[in-house]
Design a protein around this motif. Structure first.
Motif, PDB file in Angstrom:
ATOM      1  N   ALA A 114       0.948  -0.918   2.225  1.00  0.00           N
ATOM      2  CA  ALA A 114       1.357  -1.417   0.898  1.00  0.00           C
ATOM      3  C   ALA A 114       2.808  -1.879   0.919  1.00  0.00           C
ATOM      4  O   ALA A 114       3.161  -2.898   0.308  1.00  0.00           O
ATOM      5  CB  ALA A 114       1.144  -0.337  -0.157  1.00  0.00           C
ATOM      6  N   ARG A 115       3.667  -1.140   1.636  1.00  0.00           N
ATOM      7  CA  ARG A 115       5.076  -1.539   1.715  1.00  0.00           C
ATOM      8  C   ARG A 115       5.236  -2.862   2.460  1.00  0.00           C
ATOM      9  O   ARG A 115       6.111  -3.678   2.126  1.00  0.00           O
ATOM     10  CB  ARG A 115       5.897  -0.439   2.401  1.00  0.00           C
ATOM     11  N   GLU A 118       4.477  -5.617  -0.096  1.00  0.00           N
ATOM     12  CA  GLU A 118       5.268  -5.682  -1.337  1.00  0.00           C
ATOM     13  C   GLU A 118       6.037  -6.990  -1.518  1.00  0.00           C
ATOM     14  O   GLU A 118       6.101  -7.522  -2.634  1.00  0.00           O
ATOM     15  CB  GLU A 118       6.228  -4.495  -1.397  1.00  0.00           C
ATOM     16  N   GLY A 122       3.990  -7.619  -4.558  1.00  0.00           N
ATOM     17  CA  GLY A 122       4.652  -6.751  -5.516  1.00  0.00           C
ATOM     18  C   GLY A 122       4.342  -5.276  -5.280  1.00  0.00           C
ATOM     19  O   GLY A 122       3.618  -4.897  -4.353  1.00  0.00           O
ATOM     20  N   GLU A 123       4.892  -4.436  -6.165  1.00  0.00           N
ATOM     21  CA  GLU A 123       4.739  -2.994  -6.022  1.00  0.00           C
ATOM     22  C   GLU A 123       3.486  -2.499  -6.749  1.00  0.00           C
ATOM     23  O   GLU A 123       2.885  -3.209  -7.551  1.00  0.00           O
ATOM     24  CB  GLU A 123       5.977  -2.278  -6.584  1.00  0.00           C
ATOM     25  N   GLY A 124       3.146  -1.217  -6.466  1.00  0.00           N
ATOM     26  CA  GLY A 124       2.019  -0.580  -7.145  1.00  0.00           C
ATOM     27  C   GLY A 124       0.667  -1.096  -6.711  1.00  0.00           C
ATOM     28  O   GLY A 124      -0.263  -1.172  -7.530  1.00  0.00           O
TER      29      GLY A 124
END
Length: 329
Positions: A114-115, A118, A122-124
């Motif tokens: 996920a990082r 990002e 984007g995040e989340g």
């Protein structure tokens, strides 16, 4: 008797005047043409040193990229409904470690994946909702790499939706890019040296044209072509050496300023992009030795070009003088 004494005294005074009379050089020590030539050689040397430094930095960066890419391979597993992704990742890691030449293997977890995404998504991020492949990063021994074909066959036989990326395509592209950069740089250096030689030829012929009668008379009374050429050669060698040193120092100063900017502007987008391509803008010892070599080569080429040009011009004068219709005006 007195007349003889007076004649001897007059002859001694004449000899003293001849000895004390200053002699003018064949080529003026400094003139507008010499200053212009020095400026042109400075610019040429500056461009040559910049080109050499850029080629060295790109080559070093490409070698660093190649080394980093060659140390790792990537195993990708695409998710699909009903597939136990964690179990498949573990199985792929164990298969990779079973091959000789593999030093370590690490499964990239969902949080790390996920990082990595990002900057684009984007995040989340919920990795369960995205069909993003999961990775196993395998570190290999560069000196003795594993059997990639055998590893690929073993993975495809035992692991579902697997793909082994050995990065060979990227390594080949980096090698091609580095070689292309070197060829272009050598081409630019050749053009710069060619332009310098042509400039020196024109400048030498201009100096010969301005001192044509002096050179012709000196040669007519017995001065060897090598003697006349040595005077021009020394004059233009000093001009070229000063100009090349100025250009080389200017290029070195530019690299020093760029290196200082890169160190001050760390962690900025501009600095990151520039550092990714040129490293830390440091030429290293090889770059400085190369810049010094360019200075020396420029001065030596200028001296040799001047000598050859002067000797050929004097040979042309000899051909003209051998014409029966020739006469000194």
């Amino acid at each position: 008797m007195n007349d003889v004494t007076e004649n001897e005294t007059g002859l001694q005074e004449s000899r003293r005047e001849i000895v004390l009379r200053p002699t003018a050089p064949i080529v003026p020590a400094s003139n507008i043409a010499g200053s212009s030539l020095m400026l042109v050689i400075s610019i040429m040397s500056f461009l040559a040193c910049l080109t050499l430094g850029a080629v060295i930095m790109v080559q070093d960066t490409a070698n660093s990229w190649q080394s980093e890419i060659s140390r790792e391979i990537t195993i990708q597993i695409k998710p699909e409904p009903g597939l136990d992704l964690d179990a498949e990742l573990t199985k792929a890691r164990d298969i990779a470690l079973s091959f000789t030449g593999t030093t370590s293997a690490m499964i990239v977890d969902s949080a790390a994946t996920a990082r990595l995404l990002e900057p684009w998504l984007g995040e989340g991020l919920d990795m369960e909702e995205l069909p993003v492949p999961r990775l196993v990063i395998v570190t290999i021994d560069e000196a003795s790499p594993p059997d990639f074909a055998g590893m690929r066959a073993a993975l495809e036989e035992s692991v579902a939706n697997v793909f082994l990326d050995d990065h060979r395509t990227w390594v080949d592209r980096l090698i091609a890019m580095a070689n292309t950069t070197v060829i272009i740089g050598l081409g630019v250096l050749a053009l710069v040296f060619t332009a310098t030689i042509l400039t020196v030829v024109f400048a030498t012929r201009g100096a010969l044209s301005g001192n044509h009668h002096i050179v012709e008379v000196l040669h007519f009374v017995g001065a060897e072509a090598s003697f006349v050429a040595s005077k021009f050669q020394k004059h233009f060698f000093l001009i070229a050496l000063k100009g090349a040193l100025a250009g080389g120092l200017g290029a070195t100063l530019c690299f020093a300023v760029a290196s200082l900017w890169a160190s001050v502007s760390l962690a900025t987008p501009e600095s990151d992009q520039a550092t990714a391509l040129f490293g830390g803008f440091s030429m290293g010892a090889g770059g400085y030795i190369g810049a010094l070599a360019i200075v020396v080569i420029t001065a030596v080429l200028t001296a040799l070009t001047t000598r050859i040009t002067v000797i050929r011009t004097i040979m042309e004068i000899d051909l003209i003088r051998s014409d029966p219709t020739y006469s000194i005006s």
